[in-house]
Design a protein around this motif. Structure first.
Motif, mmCIF file in Angstrom:
data_model
loop_
_atom_site.group_PDB
_atom_site.id
_atom_site.type_symbol
_atom_site.label_atom_id
_atom_site.label_comp_id
_atom_site.label_asym_id
_atom_site.label_seq_id
_atom_site.Cartn_x
_atom_site.Cartn_y
_atom_site.Cartn_z
ATOM 1 N N LYS B 168 45.126 49.621 52.112
ATOM 2 C CA LYS B 168 45.191 49.518 50.645
ATOM 3 C C LYS B 168 44.388 48.298 50.210
ATOM 4 O O LYS B 168 44.712 47.176 50.598
ATOM 5 C CB LYS B 168 46.657 49.381 50.219
ATOM 6 N N TYR B 169 43.356 48.523 49.385
ATOM 7 C CA TYR B 169 42.522 47.433 48.884
ATOM 8 C C TYR B 169 42.668 47.304 47.376
ATOM 9 O O TYR B 169 42.825 48.296 46.661
ATOM 10 C CB TYR B 169 41.041 47.706 49.187
ATOM 11 N N MET B 170 42.538 46.047 46.892
ATOM 12 C CA MET B 170 42.678 45.788 45.474
ATOM 13 C C MET B 170 41.811 44.577 45.131
ATOM 14 O O MET B 170 41.706 43.642 45.937
ATOM 15 C CB MET B 170 44.142 45.450 45.212
ATOM 16 N N PHE B 171 41.216 44.582 43.957
ATOM 17 C CA PHE B 171 40.387 43.460 43.519
ATOM 18 C C PHE B 171 41.212 42.609 42.557
ATOM 19 O O PHE B 171 41.789 43.131 41.590
ATOM 20 C CB PHE B 171 39.137 44.000 42.832
ATOM 21 N N ASN B 172 41.261 41.301 42.810
ATOM 22 C CA ASN B 172 42.079 40.394 42.014
ATOM 23 C C ASN B 172 41.187 39.352 41.334
ATOM 24 O O ASN B 172 40.422 38.659 42.017
ATOM 25 C CB ASN B 172 43.069 39.659 42.923
ATOM 26 N N PHE B 173 41.305 39.246 40.033
ATOM 27 C CA PHE B 173 40.426 38.341 39.267
ATOM 28 C C PHE B 173 41.300 37.431 38.423
ATOM 29 O O PHE B 173 42.038 37.870 37.546
ATOM 30 C CB PHE B 173 39.523 39.178 38.378
ATOM 31 N N TRP B 174 41.228 36.142 38.708
ATOM 32 C CA TRP B 174 41.969 35.107 37.966
ATOM 33 C C TRP B 174 40.910 34.286 37.251
ATOM 34 O O TRP B 174 40.021 33.726 37.902
ATOM 35 C CB TRP B 174 42.725 34.235 38.966
ATOM 36 N N GLY B 175 40.984 34.243 35.928
ATOM 37 C CA GLY B 175 39.941 33.504 35.210
ATOM 38 C C GLY B 175 40.477 32.927 33.928
ATOM 39 O O GLY B 175 41.693 32.802 33.731
ATOM 40 N N TYR B 176 39.544 32.553 33.041
ATOM 41 C CA TYR B 176 39.969 31.966 31.771
ATOM 42 C C TYR B 176 38.979 32.333 30.668
ATOM 43 O O TYR B 176 37.808 32.621 30.925
ATOM 44 C CB TYR B 176 40.092 30.432 31.888
ATOM 45 N N LYS B 177 39.530 32.331 29.473
ATOM 46 C CA LYS B 177 38.694 32.596 28.282
ATOM 47 C C LYS B 177 38.622 31.316 27.481
ATOM 48 O O LYS B 177 39.555 30.529 27.406
ATOM 49 C CB LYS B 177 39.313 33.716 27.449
#
Lengths: 181, 177
Positions: B168-177
């Motif tokens: 099981k693969y998943m893309f995780n994106f933690w960022g800011y606006k």
């Protein structure tokens, strides 16, 4: 799978307490086939092919059967709610950090043949309050945080399914396998 | 969780996944969490739930842009209009899970100072039997490849489990606006 209503007439807290008092039956991914049959053989091979080894400690579930650890009346009472005759009913229980991977269930032996008696009915009832981390998957559907007592009827008694407990408390559900004439 | 859209026509996720070869595999032990108050609290919760150190069921692997490609990060950031802060692909093998947890990053204060934090998940495989993802009281099951979801909060409770027969693969994106 389809939602068929909510069963609030059974004291599910008492049912769970009865299960806990009885100890139940612990099931794991067997070291050797528990019985010689094609379904078990197929499931075991599919798990091995996926890299899951026999006796993998992640795979564990406990079962409590109506007529053994639980009174037969539980199945009968539930059967009245959904308008079906019970044939094989049990509570399944998964501890935190455990799961049952993708599989189908074989017809248990010693219970006659429900197909000859009528149309097969398989229903799962979620018997605990909505709990984070408890996931039940059947075919294309995932049930997560249903209301206590929510009932879902499977498309087939042999639907593919799995359960995972990623939460912090035990996961409980009631499994009704019966028939309608 | 808020559905944002689908990016499968922009990012070649099969290629990104194929590049994930080495990664960093994490299991539950005394050293797996950074030394933060948040993780100390999580460790205590897991112990109380009965999870034991080195429990074989608890395992996941993280892959970073050095493997799957900075171009993927840049493309995704452009799609969601967010500056990336920490981005990774996570993998869970069959019969493994990452139980409920919050990510209490040791440098989270840095993120909070940069702007409004936001977290996205992108489901990067074809819909697969047995792959379940949870964020708070929502479960995502059999999302389309490329489906993007925004989390209700950058630090929500979440979990992932694999009751299926494929990774099981998943893309995780933690960022800011």
């Amino acid at each position: 799978m389809k939602y068929i209503g909510n069963c609030s007439t059974i004291d599910w807290d008492k049912v769970i307490a009865d299960c806990q008092a009885s100890g139940g039956n612990t099931n794991v991914f067997w070291e050797k086939l528990p019985i010689e049959n094609e379904i078990f053989e197929m499931i075991g091979k599919s798990w091995n092919d996926a890299g899951i080894k026999n006796l993998d400690p992640a795979i564990e579930w406990k079962t409590y059967y109506c007529g053994k650890e639980l009174d037969l009346s539980l199945g009968e009472e539930f059967g009245k709610v959904i308008g079906a005759t019970p044939w094989y009913c049990w509570i399944s229980h998964i501890r935190p950090g455990k799961m049952i991977p993708w599989h189908i269930d074989d017809r248990p032996t010693g219970h006659g043949d429900s197909e000859k008696l009528g149309e097969d009915v398989r229903v799962v009832c979620y018997i605990e309050p909505p709990t984070m981390g408890h996931v039940s998957i059947t075919d294309e559907d995932c049930v997560y945080m249903p209301k206590r007592g929510d009932m879902y009827q499977w498309d087939s008694y042999s639907s593919w399914h799995g359960g995972i407990n990623m939460g912090f408390t035990d996961k409980w559900q009631f499994n009704f396998w019966g028939y309608r004439e | 969780m808020k559905y944002i859209g689908n990016c499968a026509d922009v990012i070649d996720w099969d290629l990104a996944v194929s590049r994930c070869q080495t990664g960093q595999t994490l299991t539950y032990n005394l050293d797996c969490f950074p030394d933060t108050e948040g993780f100390k609290e999580l460790d205590s919760i897991w112990q109380q739930a009965g999870f034991k150190y080195n429990d074989p069921a608890i395992e996941w692997t993280n892959y970073f842009a050095e493997e799957f490609g900075q171009d993927v990060v840049d493309q995704f950031a452009k799609i969601v209009g967010t500056t990336p802060w920490m981005v990774w692909i996570s993998k869970i093998r069959p019969a493994r899970m990452a139980p409920l947890h919050k990510d209490a990053h040791s440098k989270i204060e840095n993120l909070l100072q940069l702007g409004t934090p936001v977290r996205y998940t992108c489901y990067i495989q074809d819909p697969t039997d047995g792959h379940a993802s949870i964020v708070d009281n929502v479960a995502i099951y059999k999302a389309k490849k490329g489906d993007i979801y925004e989390w209700p909060s950058y630090d929500a409770w979440h979990a992932g489990g694999n009751a299926g027969l494929k990774d099981k693969y998943m893309f995780n994106f933690w960022g800011y606006k």
